[in-house]
Design an enzyme around this catalytic site. Structure first.
Site, PDB file in Angstrom:
ATOM      1  N   ASP A  36       0.811  -1.220   0.000  1.00  0.00           N
ATOM      2  CA  ASP A  36       0.000   0.000   0.000  1.00  0.00           C
ATOM      3  C   ASP A  36       0.841   1.265   0.000  1.00  0.00           C
ATOM      4  O   ASP A  36       0.316   2.359   0.124  1.00  0.00           O
ATOM      5  CB  ASP A  36      -0.944   0.055   1.211  1.00  0.00           C
ATOM      6  CG  ASP A  36      -2.369  -0.285   0.818  1.00  0.00           C
ATOM      7  OD1 ASP A  36      -2.550  -0.815  -0.275  1.00  0.00           O
ATOM      8  OD2 ASP A  36      -3.281   0.013   1.598  1.00  0.00           O
ATOM      9  N   HIS A  37       2.151   1.149  -0.082  1.00  0.00           N
ATOM     10  CA  HIS A  37       3.032   2.320  -0.089  1.00  0.00           C
ATOM     11  C   HIS A  37       3.570   2.515  -1.506  1.00  0.00           C
ATOM     12  O   HIS A  37       4.642   2.011  -1.828  1.00  0.00           O
ATOM     13  CB  HIS A  37       4.230   2.138   0.854  1.00  0.00           C
ATOM     14  CG  HIS A  37       3.874   1.797   2.269  1.00  0.00           C
ATOM     15  ND1 HIS A  37       4.830   1.512   3.224  1.00  0.00           N
ATOM     16  CD2 HIS A  37       2.686   1.711   2.910  1.00  0.00           C
ATOM     17  CE1 HIS A  37       4.241   1.256   4.381  1.00  0.00           C
ATOM     18  NE2 HIS A  37       2.943   1.367   4.222  1.00  0.00           N
TER      19      HIS A  37
END
Lengths: 262, 586
Positions: free
Chosen positions: B505-506
């Site tokens: 998710d980064h």
């Protein structure tokens, strides 16, 4: 509460090492009577008697959930039982895949959304060979044109085909050593499968077996939470706030999601 | 046929942290706002019986439904991209609250070095230190200018934290004290101190105590129940968009959150955005929602894809280096930036590692950013090294010492024996942008509505592998000091390349910020340079990736963007920040 004194339980390279088994039993037995958060853990490893005939553990009324949704052929299901038990065998810790109802867990999973890759992108063109790019992660046969149900069926039938060719008998009738040898051949990609690498099927089989051993019992595996009890995992506890700072190992009676619903 | 709806003041794509913050700040000023969220309605009542590892961690039920839309991915300019077909490879948020409802809650600020990375690198080492093909640039803002927005986000989210001995200046302390200290955290901290490092508790959006934020939203104290990452919190004890900013916006009466609204285009006339075009996923009907201000606050991939599909800005071309939309794709990758490290097996000690919460742990900043002198290193940027106790669940945790079989009798014995007897330390590394890592539209694969998928191209550079190796070495050193009997260390071979996993998710880039339109899509208020009423908010605006989790920095820039939008309304249009013209291309 603590079992730090059991220093014999080192890396277990040899399954026959008795000191490890003794240590484990002593650990679990020593915990009886210890109450935390109102729960009393009764060590499953100490309780389990793996050599006891299974029939004695069966409930008197039939378990109506132990019927197949996905597998149409008994032969395929028998191979599945034998293969999952090889991956996760019964031992002194407690039941193996069959005792935990892992085959029924897998059957139910393949009959649902996951078995038909319902949440996956499924538009072509498919390039299954691209999964073999060394840079590509392997745990799921991502680029295969087959769904997981089809991969399982093909894989189980291939296991049986190899067994009949090598040993002249069905996979579930081969002895343990022969079954392990066949599964290793799949794991090492020494077998050619159509549409998916043999190692991808094996990884799927292994992963799904572990899921059946350790998922909430609502899915049909982890029978009587015995998978969790072997690991001293207490399940869906509401809070560890009161005990998380303490140094002693905390043993709790496991809780399943049935306690949150209904 | 597209039905045109009544005009509103602002329309926002996405209801995660970025969209939620902008919605709260605009509606508090009385502006009428519509959020278009393609996922379904979701909130606390969905999270009560959520302690189900199979459903949420193995089957990824809170994540994006890839059957409708996904990404394609390749790890070299000359390769053919393939679709990312399942959630094991793409753990992307969806539904009301987005990924902000199921994050771990690790709440770092980034470093002064990050925002002026080009200037500070040249100043300390000279321009020749920057590896060829590395496209770092200053962000157009300093840490000191961003600090008030950091403070604002931390107070809105109620971050629990301990003072970082090596941390940058803070105008105020954390709004809540640090999370509890467990025996394994003490073990990590003691070992790190003995080695001369400076450990501190991970800053956390899991609450150390009940807290009411400045908007009046109550967040409860954390139960340490071990279901945080990939789960929503049934206790409202994790700061999220739904329990904070979306609730605040709802209370004003000026917000309409429309679910099942899949935005496919920004409507515009070439100079101004006029609204958003979306498909109602329940009926298949298409609508246009007109607005004075249009805000893209979706995830990195959605913001970038919408700009490309809408023909806004000039797409980046890796061959010439020209163009900007899609440029500087970076991230935290599972085989090089995090999830690798050192695992210690303890023969005689059992830990309560099945307890925990998402942001429970400790870290060291001795190697973060440019804290360590890189004169003798052949990489730039650094890594934080952390131990976290997020709760070891039984399906995912079957670790055995290297050399042990991974199935069968010996595996079973060892995986059960070591289940409560192993600890893991990981370095989370920065990742610097390079000219070959970018996003554009895929030539082959399409979504359920017939629009091209976004194609991600990502290549690692040598410096990325070297940085990762340095990080893993520190993990090993600390784990040995912690007294593990066996320490297994992950390798980073020379041929390590992007593995097509979008798991952390980064991810960043695509509509990056900077000092002027020559090297950026937006200014530091997330306002498009050449379409002044279009704001593109979130990780898409970050020109590179630091060695920290990004949410707090996304939150800070979302507050700044909201301030810019309110200013845009009050001043009646125009750029709220002019380009700095005295600096050239990097």
């Amino acid at each position: 509460m603590t079992d730090d004194t059991d220093s014999n339980g080192t890396v277990v390279d040899d399954p026959t090492r008795r000191n490890f088994i003794k240590a484990t039993s002593r650990v679990a037995g020593g915990s009886v009577g210890g109450a935390l958060l109102g729960g009393v853990f009764v060590g499953q490893a100490a309780q389990a008697k793996p050599n006891e005939p299974k029939e004695q553990k069966q409930p008197e009324t039939p378990n109506f959930q132990e019927a197949r949704q996905f597998f149409t052929r008994t032969d395929d299901f028998e191979v599945l039982k034998a293969a999952t038990e090889c991956v996760f065998p019964e031992d002194d810790n407690g039941p193996g895949a069959v005792g935990l109802n892992v085959p029924y867990f897998i059957d139910k999973q393949l009959a649902g959304l996951w078995g038909v890759n319902g949440q996956d992108y499924r538009a072509g063109p498919f390039q299954p060979q691209a999964s073999q790019d060394p840079g590509h992660v392997q745990p799921h046969p991502e680029q295969s044109a087959m769904n997981r149900g089809a991969i399982f069926l093909n894989g189980l039938r291939k296991l049986n085909e190899v067994s009949e060719k090598r040993f002249g008998k069905r996979f579930e009738s081969a002895n343990e050593e022969q079954q392990i040898q066949i599964l290793q051949a799949f794991e090492n990609d020494d077998i050619d499968m159509v549409g998916v690498a043999a190692s991808d099927f094996f990884t799927l089989l292994r992963q799904t077996t572990l899921e059946g051993a350790y998922s909430d019992p609502l899915y049909g595996g982890n029978k009587n939470m015995q998978g969790w009890k072997m690991k001293e995992y207490p399940g869906a506890q509401a809070s560890y706030s009161a005990v998380i700072e303490q140094d002693e190992f905390v043993k709790l009676e496991p809780i399943s999601l049935t306690d949150y619903q209904g | 046929m597209t039905e045109k709806l009544n005009k509103v003041d602002a329309v926002i794509v996405g209801s995660g942290w970025a969209g939620g913050i902008v919605a709260a700040e605009l509606t508090k000023k009385g502006h009428n706002v519509v959020i278009l969220e393609r996922g379904k309605a979701r909130g606390s009542s969905d999270f009560v019986a959520m302690k189900d590892e199979l459903r949420y961690s193995s089957r990824y039920e809170l994540m994006q439904d890839l059957s409708k839309e996904t990404l394609t991915s390749r790890n070299g300019l000359n390769k053919t991209a393939l679709p990312v077909r399942n959630n094991y490879h793409a753990r992307l948020g969806t539904d009301t609250g987005g990924a902000g409802d199921h994050w771990n809650g690790i709440a770092f600020r980034w470093l002064p070095y990050d925002f002026e990375i080009y200037s500070k690198t040249v100043e300390r080492y000279g321009a020749e230190k920057i590896p060829q093909g590395t496209t770092i640039q200053d962000w157009g803002i300093t840490y000191d200018e961003l600090e008030p927005y950091y403070d604002q986000y931390e107070k809105a989210a109620g971050i629990s934290g301990e003072e970082n001995p090596l941390g940058p200046r803070r105008s105020d302390k954390y709004p809540n004290p640090a999370m509890k200290t467990t025996p394994t955290i003490t073990l990590f901290k003691d070992a790190s101190k003995k080695l001369g490092y400076h450990p501190y508790h991970l800053p956390s959006a899991n609450m150390s105590q009940a807290y009411t934020n400045p908007d009046g939203e109550l967040i409860n104290g954390c139960m340490y129940c071990a279901f945080c990452e990939e789960y929503g919190c049934g206790f409202n004890a994790k700061s999220s968009p739904t329990v904070t900013v979306l609730a605040t916006a709802e209370k004003t009466g000026h917000l309409e959150l429309r679910n099942n609204a899949n935005v496919t285009r920004v409507a515009h006339d070439g100079t101004r955005a006029t609204g958003l075009v979306y498909t109602d996923t329940n009926t298949g009907k298409t609508y246009e929602q007109p607005a004075d201000v249009v805000v893209l606050a979706g995830f990195v991939f959605n913001n970038t894809r919408l700009l490309l599909l809408s023909d806004i800005g000039k797409p980046y071309d890796p061959k010439t280096g020209n163009g900007i939309i899609g440029k500087n794709f970076t991230g935290h990758f599972t085989n090089i930036s995090t999830y690798i490290g050192a695992r210690g097996f303890f023969k005689d000690k059992k830990f309560n590692t099945f307890m925990g919460t998402g942001a429970l742990g400790a870290t060291i900043d001795d190697f973060s950013g440019d804290n360590k002198d890189h004169s003798n290193s052949d990489y730039l940027h650094g890594f934080e090294v952390h131990y976290s106790q997020l709760g070891a669940r039984p399906i995912a945790n079957n670790h055995v010492p290297k050399g042990t079989p991974t199935w069968g009798k010996v595996f079973k014995k060892n995986s059960i024996y070591y289940y409560n007897r192993n600890l893991f330390i990981t370095p989370q590394s920065g990742f610097l942008p390079n000219k070959n890592s970018y996003m554009d539209l895929d030539p082959t694969y399409k979504d359920a509505l017939g629009n091209p998928l976004l194609r991600v191209t990502c290549e690692y550079q040598d410096q990325d592998r070297k940085r990762a190796r340095a990080g893993v070495a520190v993990c090993k050193q600390i784990m040995q000091q912690m007294g593990a009997d066996i320490v297994d260390v992950d390798d980073v071979p020379d041929d390590t390349n992007f593995n097509h996993r979008f798991f952390t998710d980064h991810f960043f880039g695509g509509a990056i910020m900077g000092e002027g339109p020559h090297n950026s899509a937006v200014n530091t208020f997330s306002q498009m340079w050449d379409m002044e009423n279009l704001f593109v908010v979130g990780g898409s605006s970050f020109p590179h990736n630091s060695n920290y989790n990004p949410t707090v920095t996304i939150g800070a820039f979302a507050y700044r963007a909201a301030e810019g939008i309110n200013k845009y309304f009050s001043q009646g249009g125009g750029l709220v920040q002019q380009a700095k013209t005295n600096k050239g291309d990097t």
